[in-house]
Design a protein around this motif. Structure first.
Motif, mmCIF file in Angstrom:
data_model
loop_
_atom_site.group_PDB
_atom_site.id
_atom_site.type_symbol
_atom_site.label_atom_id
_atom_site.label_comp_id
_atom_site.label_asym_id
_atom_site.label_seq_id
_atom_site.Cartn_x
_atom_site.Cartn_y
_atom_site.Cartn_z
ATOM 1 N N VAL A 352 -61.306 -66.316 82.725
ATOM 2 C CA VAL A 352 -62.415 -66.437 83.828
ATOM 3 C C VAL A 352 -61.838 -65.719 84.869
ATOM 4 O O VAL A 352 -62.574 -65.181 85.889
ATOM 5 N N PHE A 353 -60.587 -65.825 85.347
ATOM 6 C CA PHE A 353 -60.128 -65.718 86.690
ATOM 7 C C PHE A 353 -59.971 -63.874 86.427
ATOM 8 O O PHE A 353 -59.911 -63.139 87.428
ATOM 9 N N PHE A 354 -59.552 -63.551 85.273
ATOM 10 C CA PHE A 354 -59.333 -61.965 85.071
ATOM 11 C C PHE A 354 -60.775 -61.557 85.228
ATOM 12 O O PHE A 354 -60.917 -60.223 85.821
ATOM 13 N N MET A 355 -61.878 -61.851 84.732
ATOM 14 C CA MET A 355 -63.170 -61.495 84.913
ATOM 15 C C MET A 355 -63.633 -61.468 86.547
ATOM 16 O O MET A 355 -64.189 -60.452 86.893
ATOM 17 N N ARG A 356 -63.040 -62.269 87.127
ATOM 18 C CA ARG A 356 -63.462 -62.434 88.563
ATOM 19 C C ARG A 356 -62.619 -61.382 89.281
ATOM 20 O O ARG A 356 -62.991 -60.787 90.498
ATOM 21 N N SER A 357 -61.420 -60.956 88.817
ATOM 22 C CA SER A 357 -60.638 -59.961 89.545
ATOM 23 C C SER A 357 -61.304 -58.768 89.423
ATOM 24 O O SER A 357 -60.784 -57.679 90.189
ATOM 25 N N HIS A 358 -62.362 -58.401 88.996
ATOM 26 C CA HIS A 358 -63.231 -57.077 88.696
ATOM 27 C C HIS A 358 -64.518 -57.306 89.528
ATOM 28 O O HIS A 358 -65.365 -56.365 89.632
ATOM 29 N N TYR A 359 -64.622 -58.229 90.588
ATOM 30 C CA TYR A 359 -65.812 -58.405 91.588
ATOM 31 C C TYR A 359 -65.796 -57.141 92.533
ATOM 32 O O TYR A 359 -64.635 -56.616 92.812
ATOM 33 N N THR A 360 -66.919 -56.721 93.034
ATOM 34 C CA THR A 360 -67.091 -55.663 93.966
ATOM 35 C C THR A 360 -67.889 -56.402 95.121
ATOM 36 O O THR A 360 -68.556 -57.518 95.074
ATOM 37 N N THR A 361 -67.834 -55.441 96.163
ATOM 38 C CA THR A 361 -68.638 -56.237 97.327
ATOM 39 C C THR A 361 -70.382 -56.173 97.067
ATOM 40 O O THR A 361 -70.949 -56.846 97.798
ATOM 41 N N GLN A 476 -64.724 -54.776 102.435
ATOM 42 C CA GLN A 476 -64.123 -54.121 100.962
ATOM 43 C C GLN A 476 -62.518 -54.678 100.996
ATOM 44 O O GLN A 476 -62.054 -55.177 100.007
ATOM 45 N N ALA A 477 -61.799 -54.643 102.300
ATOM 46 C CA ALA A 477 -60.601 -55.218 102.259
ATOM 47 C C ALA A 477 -60.625 -56.540 101.960
ATOM 48 O O ALA A 477 -59.534 -57.082 101.010
ATOM 49 N N ALA A 478 -61.425 -57.526 102.257
ATOM 50 C CA ALA A 478 -61.573 -58.783 101.708
ATOM 51 C C ALA A 478 -61.629 -59.058 100.322
ATOM 52 O O ALA A 478 -61.269 -60.057 99.892
ATOM 53 N N MET A 479 -62.723 -58.204 99.771
ATOM 54 C CA MET A 479 -62.906 -58.033 98.259
ATOM 55 C C MET A 479 -61.687 -57.839 97.480
ATOM 56 O O MET A 479 -61.198 -58.344 96.524
ATOM 57 N N LEU A 480 -60.957 -57.036 98.021
ATOM 58 C CA LEU A 480 -59.440 -56.273 97.178
ATOM 59 C C LEU A 480 -58.696 -57.427 97.223
ATOM 60 O O LEU A 480 -57.668 -57.579 96.347
ATOM 61 N N GLY A 481 -58.623 -57.912 98.447
ATOM 62 C CA GLY A 481 -57.506 -59.184 98.614
ATOM 63 C C GLY A 481 -57.948 -60.314 97.861
ATOM 64 O O GLY A 481 -56.958 -61.030 97.005
ATOM 65 N N LEU A 482 -59.236 -60.562 97.521
ATOM 66 C CA LEU A 482 -59.559 -61.864 96.833
ATOM 67 C C LEU A 482 -59.293 -61.370 95.131
ATOM 68 O O LEU A 482 -59.124 -62.220 94.380
ATOM 69 N N ASN A 483 -59.500 -60.035 94.901
ATOM 70 C CA ASN A 483 -59.443 -59.671 93.665
ATOM 71 C C ASN A 483 -57.767 -59.764 93.193
ATOM 72 O O ASN A 483 -57.532 -60.195 91.988
ATOM 73 N N ILE A 485 -55.863 -62.230 94.569
ATOM 74 C CA ILE A 485 -55.914 -63.478 93.948
ATOM 75 C C ILE A 485 -56.304 -64.229 92.777
ATOM 76 O O ILE A 485 -55.366 -65.024 92.082
ATOM 77 N N PHE A 486 -57.413 -63.384 92.327
ATOM 78 C CA PHE A 486 -57.932 -63.818 91.085
ATOM 79 C C PHE A 486 -57.085 -63.310 89.894
ATOM 80 O O PHE A 486 -56.621 -64.032 89.008
ATOM 81 N N TRP A 487 -56.386 -62.138 90.206
ATOM 82 C CA TRP A 487 -55.644 -61.576 88.858
ATOM 83 C C TRP A 487 -54.058 -62.420 89.000
ATOM 84 O O TRP A 487 -53.861 -62.520 87.948
ATOM 85 N N LEU A 488 -53.672 -62.755 90.169
ATOM 86 C CA LEU A 488 -52.575 -63.592 90.121
ATOM 87 C C LEU A 488 -52.752 -65.014 89.591
ATOM 88 O O LEU A 488 -51.936 -65.556 88.822
ATOM 89 N N SER A 489 -53.997 -65.689 89.814
ATOM 90 C CA SER A 489 -54.427 -66.892 89.289
ATOM 91 C C SER A 489 -54.386 -66.854 87.698
ATOM 92 O O SER A 489 -53.945 -67.634 87.136
ATOM 93 N N SER A 490 -54.971 -65.776 87.478
ATOM 94 C CA SER A 490 -55.064 -65.425 85.683
ATOM 95 C C SER A 490 -53.457 -65.342 85.074
ATOM 96 O O SER A 490 -53.241 -65.936 84.059
ATOM 97 N N MET A 491 -52.597 -64.836 85.904
ATOM 98 C CA MET A 491 -51.332 -64.461 85.317
ATOM 99 C C MET A 491 -50.727 -66.042 85.452
ATOM 100 O O MET A 491 -49.836 -66.350 84.450
ATOM 101 N N ILE A 492 -50.938 -66.945 86.250
ATOM 102 C CA ILE A 492 -50.310 -68.161 86.408
ATOM 103 C C ILE A 492 -50.519 -68.987 85.285
ATOM 104 O O ILE A 492 -49.736 -69.592 84.594
#
Length: 516
Positions: A352-361, A476-483, A485-492
Motif C-alpha cells: 500500500v505504501f509503495f503504491m502511495r509513493s507514486h502519487y503526483t500533485t 511539487q517539493a512537498a509531493m516528492l518529500g511525501l513520496n 516518506i511513503f517509500w521509506l514506510s514501505s521498506m520499514i
C-alpha cells in the motif's frame, strides 16, 4: 487469596456475552476516537477561545502525555483496585472529564480537563483486552481479540472525519459531549454484567519514586516531541533541556524499576520472548501506520485543497475491510500461525505504501482512495495476531500489566513516529525544493520560457507568473518529500518481518492461553 491462584470465572454466554462485548467495545472506541477527533478542530477551538493555533495544540499534547503516563500503571492499579471497579471508574471519570472539556470557558480549564481525560483513559484499552479475553471461552479468544482490534482501529480512522463534520455542522464542544451517552451506557452495562466477576484486590506499596520518574521522563519526552518542530528542535534551549531531563529520568527509571521489589511498571515482562518480540513489532508497525495517518490528511488539505471533512472522508475507507474481515479473522486465527498472518499484514502494508509513493500533485480521487481502501485488508490482519503473540502464554494475573505495558509502548511509539516522520517530511521537502529551485534561474532559458507561458496564460505581470510558479514548485517539493516518506514506510514494514519470527507463540497466537 492471590490473584494468580484464583480460578477465573466461567466465560459468558448468549445475550449477556453480546451485550458485554458491545459495552466494552464502546468504551474502547470512545477512548481511541478521542485521541484523534480533536485534531481537525484545533483551529476552531483556538479561534473560539481567543488563543493561537500553537497554543491550541496543547489540547492534543497534554492529553497524549497524560495518557502515556497512565497506560503502564494499569497492572499495578488493577491489583490495588480490582479489574472491573477500575474499568468502570475510568469510564465514569472519562465521561466527567469530557463534559468538563465541552463546557470549558477558556484554554486553561480545557487543558486541565484534557489532562484528566488522558489520565483516566489510560486503563481503558489494556483492561478492555483483559476483560474481553476473560469473557470468551478459550477456543473463541480469537473472536475477542478480533472484536477488540476492530474497535481499536476504526476509532482513529473515524476521528478526523467525525470531528470535522461535528465542528463544521454544530460546535467543537460536541466532539466531547458525544462521549457522555456512550460512556454512561458502557459503564452501566459493564457494572451490571461484571460486578460479580471482580478480580481480587490486594494492598501493594506505592512505588512513589518509580511513579515520579515515569511522569517526568514521559511528560518531558512527549512535550519535546510535540513541540520540537515548532521550536526548531535542538536549536531551542527549551528542547535541549527537555531532552536532557527525559534522558536522565528515563535511565533512572529503568534502573529503579528493575531493582524495585514492587515496581509501578513490571519491566521484567520484556524477559519473555513473545512479549518482547510482539511488543516491538506492533509498536514499530503502529508508529509507521499512525504517523502516516496524521501527515496524509495534512498534505491533502494543505496542497490538494480539500476541506477538513473531505480529507477525513478520504481516510475513512480504511475501516471498510478492517470491519468486514474481523469475523473472518476470528475464524481463521485459531487454526493459523499468528506469525504468518502478521507477515501477510506487513507485506500488505508495504504494498500500500509503495503504491502511495507514486502519487503526483495531480492525483485524482480514485487513485487517492484506492490504497486507503486496500489498506483495510492488512489492518484486519494486523492487531489481532500481534496482540495474541504479545499475550501468549501469560497467566491471567499478568494480562492487565502486559496489555498495559505493550499498549504504552505502542502508543508512545506512535507519538515518536509522528514527530520523526513529520520532521522527515519537512526536511525532504526543503531538500527537494532546493534541488528544484536550482533550475529556477533567470539564466535558464527553460525557466524563462515557462514563466513566459504562465504570463500568457494567466495574464497580469511577470511577478504574478513567478509567484504561481513558486507555489507549484512548493507543491511539487512537498509531493516528492511525501513520496520519500511513503517509500521509506514501505521498506520499514519489510525490515520488521523477522521480528515476528523471533517469537514462538502457540497455535492461534496462544494469547488466549494467558487469559484462562
Amino acid at each position: 487469596m492471590n490473584s494468580s491462584t484464583q480460578l477465573a470465572p466461567p466465560p459468558l454466554t448468549g445475550g449477556k456475552l453480546v451485550l458485554a462485548t458491545i459495552a466494552v467495545a464502546l468504551a474502547t472506541f470512545m477512548n481511541v476516537l478521542d485521541s484523534s477527533i480533536a485534531n481537525v478542530a484545533i483551529p476552531t477551538i483556538s479561534g473560539n477561545l481567543g488563543v493561537s493555533v500553537d497554543e491550541g495544540t496543547w489540547v492534543i499534547t497534554l492529553f497524549s502525555a497524560a495518557n502515556a503516563v497512565a497506560i503502564p500503571l494499569t497492572g499495578w492499579l488493577t491489583q490495588r483496585v480490582g479489574q472491573i471497579k477500575l474499568f468502570v471508574a475510568a469510564i465514569v471519570l472519562f465521561v466527567f472529564s469530557s463534559w468538563l472539556c465541552g463546557v470549558a470557558p477558556n484554554l486553561i480549564v480545557l487543558l486541565a480537563a484534557r489532562v484528566l481525560q488522558g489520565a483516566v483513559a489510560g486503563p481503558l484499552i489494556p483492561l478492555s483486552q483483559a476483560i474481553l479475553l476473560g469473557s470468551y471461552p478459550k477456543e473463541r479468544s480469537s473472536t475477542a481479540l478480533s472484536l477488540w482490534a476492530m474497535t481499536a482501529t476504526v476509532g482513529p480512522i473515524a476521528g478526523p472525519a467525525l470531528g470535522g463534520w461535528i465542528t463544521d455542522s454544530y460546535s467543537w464542544s460536541w466532539i466531547f459531549y458525544i462521549n457522555i451517552p456512550v460512556g454512561l451506557f458502557a459503564a452501566a452495562v459493564t457494572w451490571m454484567i461484571y460486578r460479580d466477576r471482580e478480580t481480587p484486590a490486594r494492598k501493594l506499596p506505592i512505588d512513589k519514586v518509580g511513579l515520579m520518574s515515569l511522569v517526568v521522563w514521559v511528560a518531558s519526552l512527549q512535550i519535546m516531541l510535540d513541540k520540537g518542530k515548532d521550536l526548531d528542535w535542538f536549536s531551542s534551549p527549551v528542547i535541549c533541556i527537555l531532552a536532557i531531563v527525559a534522558a536522565i529520568s528515563f535511565l533512572f527509571f529503568l534502573i529503579w524499576e528493575f531493582t524495585e521489589k514492587n515496581p509501578i511498571v513490571d519491566l521484567r515482562l520484556f524477559a519473555g520472548r513473545n512479549f518482547r518480540g510482539g511488543t516491538i513489532a506492533i509498536s514499530v508497525s503502529y508508529a509507521v501506520f499512525f504517523s502516516n495517518l496524521v501527515i496524509l490528511p495534512q498534505w491533502i488539505q494543505g496542497y490538494l485543497g480539500y476541506r477538513s471533512v473531505d480529507a477525513g472522508l478520504v481516510t475513512a475507507p480504511l475501516g471498510i475491510f478492517a470491519v468486514l474481515l474481523a469475523p473472518v479473522m476470528a475464524k481463521i486465527m485459531p487454526k493459523s500461525d499468528a506469525r504468518v498472518l502478521a507477515t501477510l499484514a506487513f507485506l500488505g502494508f508495504a504494498g500500500v505504501f509503495f503504491m502511495r509513493s507514486h502519487y503526483t500533485t495531480g492525483v485524482d480521487p480514485y487513485t487517492l482512495v484506492l490504497p486507503t481502501l486496500l489498506q483495510g485488508i492488512p489492518m484486519a490482519l494486523f492487531f489481532t495476531p500481534l496482540t495474541a503473540i504479545v499475550l501468549s502464554g501469560l497467566s491471567p494475573d499478568k494480562i492487565p500489566a502486559a496489555a498495559g505495558l505493550s499498549n504504552f509502548v505502542r502508543v508512545f511509539a506512535g507519538g515518536v513516529g509522528t514527530s520523526l516522520i513529520s520532521t522527515g517530511w519537512n526536511d525532504r521537502t526543503i531538500l527537494h525544493h532546493a534541488q528544484l529551485a536550482e533550475q529556477s534561474d533567470v539564466t535558464n532559458p527553460d525557466y524563462m520560457s515557462a514563466i513566459a507561458n504562465l504570463h500568457a496564460t494567466l495574464g497580469g505581470g511577470m511577478d504574478q507568473a513567478a509567484a504561481f510558479f513558486e507555489r507549484s514548485l512548493n507543491a511539487q517539493a512537498a509531493m516528492l518529500g511525501l513520496n520519500d516518506i511513503f517509500w521509506l514506510s514501505s521498506m520499514i514494514f519489510i525490515v520488521i518481518i523477522p521480528l515476528v519470527w523471533l517469537t514462538k507463540p502457540g497455535k492461534g497466537g496462544g494469547g488466549a492461553a494467558g487469559a484462562h
